[in-house]
Design a protein around this motif. Structure first.
Motif, PDB file in Angstrom:
ATOM      1  N   ALA A  22      72.650  19.163  33.109  1.00 43.20           N
ATOM      2  CA  ALA A  22      72.766  18.976  31.748  1.00 43.20           C
ATOM      3  C   ALA A  22      74.059  19.995  31.438  1.00 43.20           C
ATOM      4  O   ALA A  22      73.682  21.095  31.709  1.00 43.20           O
ATOM      5  N   GLY A  23      75.515  20.113  30.639  1.00 44.63           N
ATOM      6  CA  GLY A  23      75.719  20.768  29.931  1.00 44.63           C
ATOM      7  C   GLY A  23      76.780  21.694  31.065  1.00 44.63           C
ATOM      8  O   GLY A  23      76.848  20.754  32.377  1.00 44.63           O
TER       9      GLY A  23
ATOM     10  N   GLN B 169      70.239  32.844  27.792  1.00 39.70           N
ATOM     11  CA  GLN B 169      68.978  33.281  29.288  1.00 39.70           C
ATOM     12  C   GLN B 169      69.905  33.248  30.479  1.00 39.70           C
ATOM     13  O   GLN B 169      71.040  32.283  31.310  1.00 39.70           O
ATOM     14  N   ILE B 170      69.964  34.008  31.295  1.00 44.41           N
ATOM     15  CA  ILE B 170      70.236  34.616  32.373  1.00 44.41           C
ATOM     16  C   ILE B 170      69.659  34.705  33.833  1.00 44.41           C
ATOM     17  O   ILE B 170      70.119  34.888  34.801  1.00 44.41           O
TER      18      ILE B 170
ATOM     19  N   VAL C 186      77.420  31.262  27.570  1.00 45.62           N
ATOM     20  CA  VAL C 186      77.266  30.421  26.651  1.00 45.62           C
ATOM     21  C   VAL C 186      76.623  28.860  26.642  1.00 45.62           C
ATOM     22  O   VAL C 186      76.813  28.285  27.042  1.00 45.62           O
ATOM     23  N   GLY C 187      75.361  28.719  25.637  1.00 45.27           N
ATOM     24  CA  GLY C 187      75.549  27.032  25.190  1.00 45.27           C
ATOM     25  C   GLY C 187      73.969  26.975  25.974  1.00 45.27           C
ATOM     26  O   GLY C 187      73.521  28.074  27.155  1.00 45.27           O
ATOM     27  N   THR C 188      73.408  25.959  26.015  1.00 44.16           N
ATOM     28  CA  THR C 188      72.560  25.757  27.128  1.00 44.16           C
ATOM     29  C   THR C 188      72.934  24.381  28.175  1.00 44.16           C
ATOM     30  O   THR C 188      73.864  23.800  27.897  1.00 44.16           O
TER      31      THR C 188
ATOM     32  N   GLY D 247      83.730  30.352  25.504  1.00 44.89           N
ATOM     33  CA  GLY D 247      83.222  31.178  26.419  1.00 44.89           C
ATOM     34  C   GLY D 247      82.769  30.689  27.927  1.00 44.89           C
ATOM     35  O   GLY D 247      83.152  29.439  27.947  1.00 44.89           O
ATOM     36  N   ASN D 248      82.061  31.112  28.814  1.00 46.42           N
ATOM     37  CA  ASN D 248      81.590  30.653  29.552  1.00 46.42           C
ATOM     38  C   ASN D 248      80.649  30.469  29.669  1.00 46.42           C
ATOM     39  O   ASN D 248      79.449  31.106  29.160  1.00 46.42           O
ATOM     40  N   HIS D 249      79.889  29.203  30.678  1.00 45.28           N
ATOM     41  CA  HIS D 249      78.785  28.716  30.413  1.00 45.28           C
ATOM     42  C   HIS D 249      77.814  29.337  31.715  1.00 45.28           C
ATOM     43  O   HIS D 249      76.500  29.314  32.273  1.00 45.28           O
TER      44      HIS D 249
END
Length: 109
Positions: free
Chosen positions: A99-100, A70-71, A33-35, A1-3
């Motif tokens: 981060a991320g 969250q967008i 995807v992800g934090t 997935g894309n962050h």
């Protein structure tokens, strides 16, 4: 997935000094995807430290976190009302990845 990519929702914000703060909105597109988190930084153009405070009175840092899926997110910049009639004052805000694996969009300043 894309962050996803993080960017400002608007390139320009305007606020009266007596309003107390300006809310800056950020968007995340292209994936959730992800934090991930970004940091924001204030650059004075015609302001100085007495005019604005980079965080709201209840915030302790300049990092904004986007949780899984969250967008959108926002933060407050405190505008200090010195009650002196002044010309228009300007500052800029820029983003950096904190981060991320998220990327910054074109509108990162």
């Amino acid at each position: 997935g894309n962050h996803g990519s993080i960017y400002f929702a608007s390139p320009y914000y305007e606020v009266r000094e007596d309003e107390g703060f300006v809310r800056i909105a950020l968007l995340r597109s292209g994936g959730g995807v992800g934090t991930v988190s970004v940091s924001y930084h204030i650059q004075h153009l015609s302001t100085d430290d007495s005019d604005i405070t980079p965080t709201a009175f209840f915030a302790t840092n300049q990092t904004i976190e986007f949780g899984q899926g969250q967008i959108q997110q926002s933060f407050l910049v405190t505008v200090n009302n010195d009650r002196i009639l002044e010309e228009e004052e300007c500052f800029s805000v820029s983003l950096s990845v904190h981060a991320g694996p998220a990327e910054l969009g074109n509108q990162k300043r």
